[in-house]
Design a protein around this motif. Sequence first.
Motif, PDB file in Angstrom:
ATOM      1  N   LEU A 184     -37.182   3.880  -4.438  1.00  0.00           N
ATOM      2  CA  LEU A 184     -37.506   5.241  -4.902  1.00  0.00           C
ATOM      3  C   LEU A 184     -37.421   6.223  -3.641  1.00  0.00           C
ATOM      4  O   LEU A 184     -36.708   7.315  -4.033  1.00  0.00           O
ATOM      5  CB  LEU A 184     -38.798   5.163  -5.629  1.00  0.00           C
ATOM      6  CG  LEU A 184     -39.202   4.228  -6.510  1.00  0.00           C
ATOM      7  CD1 LEU A 184     -40.292   4.648  -7.325  1.00  0.00           C
ATOM      8  CD2 LEU A 184     -37.960   4.415  -7.800  1.00  0.00           C
ATOM      9  N   ASP A 185     -37.570   5.996  -2.581  1.00  0.00           N
ATOM     10  CA  ASP A 185     -37.267   6.714  -1.403  1.00  0.00           C
ATOM     11  C   ASP A 185     -35.981   6.965  -1.078  1.00  0.00           C
ATOM     12  O   ASP A 185     -35.520   8.160  -0.791  1.00  0.00           O
ATOM     13  CB  ASP A 185     -37.850   6.410  -0.149  1.00  0.00           C
ATOM     14  CG  ASP A 185     -39.668   6.124  -0.038  1.00  0.00           C
ATOM     15  OD1 ASP A 185     -40.217   6.915  -0.704  1.00  0.00           O
ATOM     16  OD2 ASP A 185     -40.346   5.116   0.440  1.00  0.00           O
ATOM     17  N   VAL A 186     -35.253   5.994  -1.041  1.00  0.00           N
ATOM     18  CA  VAL A 186     -33.645   6.130  -0.999  1.00  0.00           C
ATOM     19  C   VAL A 186     -33.214   7.066  -2.062  1.00  0.00           C
ATOM     20  O   VAL A 186     -32.443   8.018  -1.966  1.00  0.00           O
ATOM     21  CB  VAL A 186     -33.222   4.761  -1.219  1.00  0.00           C
ATOM     22  CG1 VAL A 186     -31.589   4.824  -1.146  1.00  0.00           C
ATOM     23  CG2 VAL A 186     -33.410   3.687  -0.102  1.00  0.00           C
ATOM     24  N   LEU A 187     -33.524   6.935  -3.371  1.00  0.00           N
ATOM     25  CA  LEU A 187     -33.087   7.952  -4.362  1.00  0.00           C
ATOM     26  C   LEU A 187     -33.567   9.245  -3.948  1.00  0.00           C
ATOM     27  O   LEU A 187     -32.853  10.100  -4.316  1.00  0.00           O
ATOM     28  CB  LEU A 187     -33.713   7.216  -5.847  1.00  0.00           C
ATOM     29  CG  LEU A 187     -33.233   5.837  -6.246  1.00  0.00           C
ATOM     30  CD1 LEU A 187     -34.037   5.740  -7.519  1.00  0.00           C
ATOM     31  CD2 LEU A 187     -31.809   5.800  -6.379  1.00  0.00           C
ATOM     32  N   ARG A 188     -34.714   9.363  -3.493  1.00  0.00           N
ATOM     33  CA  ARG A 188     -35.230  10.598  -3.451  1.00  0.00           C
ATOM     34  C   ARG A 188     -34.304  11.360  -2.134  1.00  0.00           C
ATOM     35  O   ARG A 188     -34.015  12.556  -2.403  1.00  0.00           O
ATOM     36  CB  ARG A 188     -36.672  10.998  -3.273  1.00  0.00           C
ATOM     37  CG  ARG A 188     -37.676  10.369  -4.334  1.00  0.00           C
ATOM     38  CD  ARG A 188     -39.108  11.003  -4.211  1.00  0.00           C
ATOM     39  NE  ARG A 188     -39.600  10.251  -3.167  1.00  0.00           N
ATOM     40  CZ  ARG A 188     -40.615   9.065  -3.003  1.00  0.00           C
ATOM     41  NH1 ARG A 188     -40.525   8.544  -4.090  1.00  0.00           N
ATOM     42  NH2 ARG A 188     -41.076   8.843  -2.148  1.00  0.00           N
ATOM     43  N   ARG A 189     -34.215  10.634  -1.179  1.00  0.00           N
ATOM     44  CA  ARG A 189     -33.553  11.221  -0.129  1.00  0.00           C
ATOM     45  C   ARG A 189     -32.100  11.735  -0.446  1.00  0.00           C
ATOM     46  O   ARG A 189     -31.586  12.410  -0.052  1.00  0.00           O
ATOM     47  CB  ARG A 189     -33.358  10.162   1.020  1.00  0.00           C
ATOM     48  CG  ARG A 189     -34.689  10.048   1.740  1.00  0.00           C
ATOM     49  CD  ARG A 189     -34.272   9.352   3.149  1.00  0.00           C
ATOM     50  NE  ARG A 189     -33.527   8.013   2.870  1.00  0.00           N
ATOM     51  CZ  ARG A 189     -34.041   6.814   2.933  1.00  0.00           C
ATOM     52  NH1 ARG A 189     -35.407   6.571   2.766  1.00  0.00           N
ATOM     53  NH2 ARG A 189     -33.413   5.740   2.670  1.00  0.00           N
ATOM     54  N   ARG A 190     -31.593  10.884  -1.293  1.00  0.00           N
ATOM     55  CA  ARG A 190     -30.197  11.307  -1.816  1.00  0.00           C
ATOM     56  C   ARG A 190     -30.165  12.120  -3.030  1.00  0.00           C
ATOM     57  O   ARG A 190     -29.092  12.388  -3.473  1.00  0.00           O
ATOM     58  CB  ARG A 190     -29.247   9.910  -2.265  1.00  0.00           C
ATOM     59  CG  ARG A 190     -29.321   9.135  -1.125  1.00  0.00           C
ATOM     60  CD  ARG A 190     -28.522   7.881  -1.287  1.00  0.00           C
ATOM     61  NE  ARG A 190     -27.268   8.153  -1.817  1.00  0.00           N
ATOM     62  CZ  ARG A 190     -26.171   7.460  -1.232  1.00  0.00           C
ATOM     63  NH1 ARG A 190     -26.091   6.861  -0.166  1.00  0.00           N
ATOM     64  NH2 ARG A 190     -25.058   7.772  -1.620  1.00  0.00           N
TER      65      ARG A 190
END
Length: 448
Positions: free
Chosen positions: A109-115
Amino acid sequence: MKILTISIHFGPPFQQEMMRAAATAGHEVVFYSAGWTNVRRKIGLRWTERDGIPEAQLLNSGIVAGTSMDPSLQCGSSHVDAITEEVLDRVKPDVVHVHELQAHGLSTLDVLRRRKVPYVVSVHNYWWVCPQLNLIAADGVACHDYNGGEKCTRCRLLPEADSRAGVEFAKSIFTASPLFQPLRRLRQRTRRLLSKGKGSVAPNGWSEPRFAATDFARRRALAVEGLNAAAAVHVMSTRTRMMLESYGVDAERIRVIPITLKRVDALQRAKHVGGHPVTFGYRGLLSYAKGVHVLLAAFATLDQTRARLVLHGAGEPEYEAGLRTMAKALNVEFRGEYDAARIQEIDSEIDVGVVSSLSEETFCLTGLEFLRTGTPVIASRLGGMVDYIRPDENGWLVPPGDVAALAARMQSIVDEPELAASLDVSAPDLASMPAVAGSILNLYRNAN
């Protein structure tokens, strides 16, 4: 619209139907699945296709789904995140639908938020706040206060991660093979024989402290943070909404959309025989959290010449062996695993279905299936079943784990079989699968 679905490869059937529905509606769908292993045991990515839908398979993530492994690892892995980035680069989704992260890790989910990729989360169980998935502690009692992570450090989940790894490896190799189901049944029969005389229906019991309480607290905090960053959190029942709110999930993000499946929509009223002996029936996993031992204890109080119990399903060998020991001298039949295509036929033999869960069911399709076939249900008063069981109309609700209350309700039906026959049993007025899919697609559109 490009839709990326993230889950484990043997995840809930609803995710498969949702992907097919989105593809049928003209959307581009890709499945990013985890829980796969191969003989090299090296983390990697494999592209394939299933039912016409491209699938990116995360190999050897190191996080074994369904076990209480290291909470820090469940929080995420930089190696897995790198592969997730690779999938996002290739797919370039407009929205992501997350069903399960048990083998991906919360950092997805962190990856999705960063992108800045919007995502919707469907909550199928309580893994987000409980490594056990079901909010049942090792002593068998419902757990709503994890004591800042201290309780989690001693909460044993069986089988342990090291033994479960072999199961997941076998699943990865054989799931897509026609040999898988026969081999699975053979393995279960073998384990059942080896467990003969060793069964127990007792809860797992506390273990020595493992990991740090702060790690479990961080795991829960990251999960709640990730849910609160979702465009929408899809839950199937009002009870799940209340539970998530109590754990800090933003009420404004939660959407209650009860689910179904096409095969459930297609069920019709079965022709029930009725009379004596009254046939009570259970369908599903034979596990402690499902409270099958509570059902057997209640059934044991009944006149066995006037009542019978059929159990459809399988479970962990030790627990199932314990159930079989409890059932000795009782009018109980163990029918084993069943094909979902046979539910209508199975339910025609059952006068009253019993769902004796001890854990908070996020919805419980089994109860809905019983109602679709015109079978009244005795259910535990918790979880999603409270939304659709109408006492004295299509069934009855009893306190979870209360053997005396369940026995009393079953006895009343044995004494007056017409009680069950007289109910106007019907399923709640819930949306069909196409309508449910339409509601989820609207969540996708509103996420952008």
